[in-house]
Design an enzyme around this catalytic site. Structure first.
Site, PDB file in Angstrom:
ATOM      1  N   GLY A  90      49.720  82.822  43.428  1.00  0.00           N
ATOM      2  CA  GLY A  90      50.660  82.906  42.951  1.00  0.00           C
ATOM      3  C   GLY A  90      52.038  83.504  42.557  1.00  0.00           C
ATOM      4  O   GLY A  90      52.326  83.323  41.909  1.00  0.00           O
TER       5      GLY A  90
ATOM      6  N   GLY B 208      48.146  85.744  45.162  1.00  0.00           N
ATOM      7  CA  GLY B 208      46.985  87.042  44.821  1.00  0.00           C
ATOM      8  C   GLY B 208      47.218  87.281  45.912  1.00  0.00           C
ATOM      9  O   GLY B 208      47.114  87.323  47.074  1.00  0.00           O
TER      10      GLY B 208
ATOM     11  N   GLU C 132      46.893  75.515  48.859  1.00  0.00           N
ATOM     12  CA  GLU C 132      45.173  75.980  48.234  1.00  0.00           C
ATOM     13  C   GLU C 132      43.736  74.699  48.087  1.00  0.00           C
ATOM     14  O   GLU C 132      42.888  75.273  48.693  1.00  0.00           O
ATOM     15  CB  GLU C 132      44.847  76.070  46.732  1.00  0.00           C
ATOM     16  CG  GLU C 132      45.140  77.888  46.063  1.00  0.00           C
ATOM     17  CD  GLU C 132      46.865  77.176  45.803  1.00  0.00           C
ATOM     18  OE1 GLU C 132      47.653  78.657  45.688  1.00  0.00           O
ATOM     19  OE2 GLU C 132      47.890  76.224  46.119  1.00  0.00           O
TER      20      GLU C 132
ATOM     21  N   ASP D 280      45.820  77.320  41.385  1.00  0.00           N
ATOM     22  CA  ASP D 280      45.780  77.526  39.893  1.00  0.00           C
ATOM     23  C   ASP D 280      46.636  77.892  39.312  1.00  0.00           C
ATOM     24  O   ASP D 280      48.412  77.397  39.531  1.00  0.00           O
ATOM     25  CB  ASP D 280      44.926  78.553  39.872  1.00  0.00           C
ATOM     26  CG  ASP D 280      44.530  80.115  40.865  1.00  0.00           C
ATOM     27  OD1 ASP D 280      45.482  79.092  42.214  1.00  0.00           O
ATOM     28  OD2 ASP D 280      44.191  80.972  40.801  1.00  0.00           O
TER      29      ASP D 280
END
Length: 352
Positions: A114, A65, A137, A145
């Protein structure tokens, strides 16, 4: 329609091609919205039988992202813009997961964060010799996520916990071995694969199998026993202690290397990831997983580790994040409870 994603159809096949090469095709909110709108349109279009998801030129399929925007939001608007991005990105993840028509993701390059979130829900996931898959992450104080809790918790043994904590990068062969990819094709066969899928969208599995090659042996396979042994616990302190105990031995080179890696990661993120995966393994509905991840995301974005991690790894590139809390022991159960707690009813995440 944003110029950062090309959307068109070829006969019976919808085609979404990420086109933000300078950022390794990292997702922006506009790109998520454009993809969601296209998928929604094709869902109701009987003429479209399948969807191809790939990227324009460059070495990334999708590097994640828009991290710069997320950090800016954390520092300047209390995380509001960041939460909007996560909310709608997670809706796209869920939309792909629940999609009625087959989607083929060509992960021909860097597939991280992402990028994992848009590739993993697809029925067909094609890796190549260029694939580099990771959920890195813990190195930037975020958490794995975009559905990471669901996918990682369902990998063999403790492989998912290992990937979540270390951010290890898998090549295409390792992705196929782990079940992250469904097929392994040499990159020079991708154009032919897409052309044949456009002609025969009812034969995707057969076309990919026909063009597939046997990949090299997965390096990770030889380490699975070690991973299962050292990463067996859902307590981060136990994992560190297990690696520490072996790192001092004559054959402790692997344990020492992984221990050194874990000591550079955000203790908060590592503990969040272990709880996240433990919870996610029990979910039977992907939407429950995304609801949990949105609760986490809405809180960790404004905690100290995220802005600091992005500064150290991406902005200043100094590689010296000062984590807060600085130690695993400093990350209390109360802090974790507050990160995982339900949101007010009108703020909870909902599918599209």
């Amino acid at each position: 329609m944003t110029h950062e994603v090309n959307i068109h159809s070829h006969g019976r096949v919808g085609h979404i091609s990420l086109d933000r090469p300078k950022a390794l095709h990292a997702l922006t909110l506009d790109m998520c919205h454009a993809m969601s709108a296209a998928l929604a349109g094709w869902a109701g279009d009987a003429a479209i039988e399948a969807v191809v998801l790939d990227h324009a030129e460059g070495r990334g399929f999708c590097a994640g992202g828009d991290i710069g925007m997320l950090r800016h939001s954390a520092l300047n608007d209390g995380g509001k813009t960041g939460r909007e991005f996560f909310h709608d990105e997670y809706q796209l993840n869920h939309q792909l997961f629940a999609y009625d028509k087959p989607v083929v993701a060509f992960m021909d390059g860097i597939t991280m964060g992402g990028g994992v979130g848009i590739a993993m829900p697809c029925k067909y996931r094609v890796a190549t010799e260029n694939t580099r898959f990771a959920m890195p992450e813990t190195g930037i104080g975020l958490f794995p996520d975009v559905g990471g809790g669901w996918y990682l918790s369902r990998l063999e043994g403790r492989l998912g916990q290992f990937l979540a904590l270390t951010g290890a990068r898998l090549d295409g062969a390792e992705c196929l071995w782990a079940g992250i990819a469904t097929h392994y094709l040499p990159s020079e066969k991708l154009a032919e694969a897409k052309a044949r899928i456009i002609k025969h969208p009812d034969r995707i599995g057969g076309i990919l199998s026909d063009l597939a090659e046997t990949p090299p042996k997965a390096r990770l396979e030889s380490n699975l026993d070690r991973i299962n042994r050292h990463f067996a616990s859902d307590r981060f302190e136990d994992i560190l202690a297990s690696l520490e105990a072996e790192a001092g031995n004559d054959d402790g080179e692997w344990a020492a290397k992984e221990l050194a890696t874990l000591r550079t990661k955000s203790p908060q993120t590592c503990k969040v990831a272990l709880r996240q995966l433990a919870n996610a393994k029990g979910f039977t509905d992907f939407a429950d997983n995304m609801r949990q991840e949105y609760r986490i995301a809405s809180r960790v974005i404004t905690r100290p580790d995220f802005a600091e991690g992005v500064r150290a790894v991406i902005v200043d590139k100094t590689g010296d994040p000062a984590w807060n809390p600085a130690t695993p022991e400093g990350v209390s159960e109360e802090l974790l409870d507050s990160i995982f707690a339900p949101l007010p009813a009108d703020e909870e995440w909902k599918p599209l």
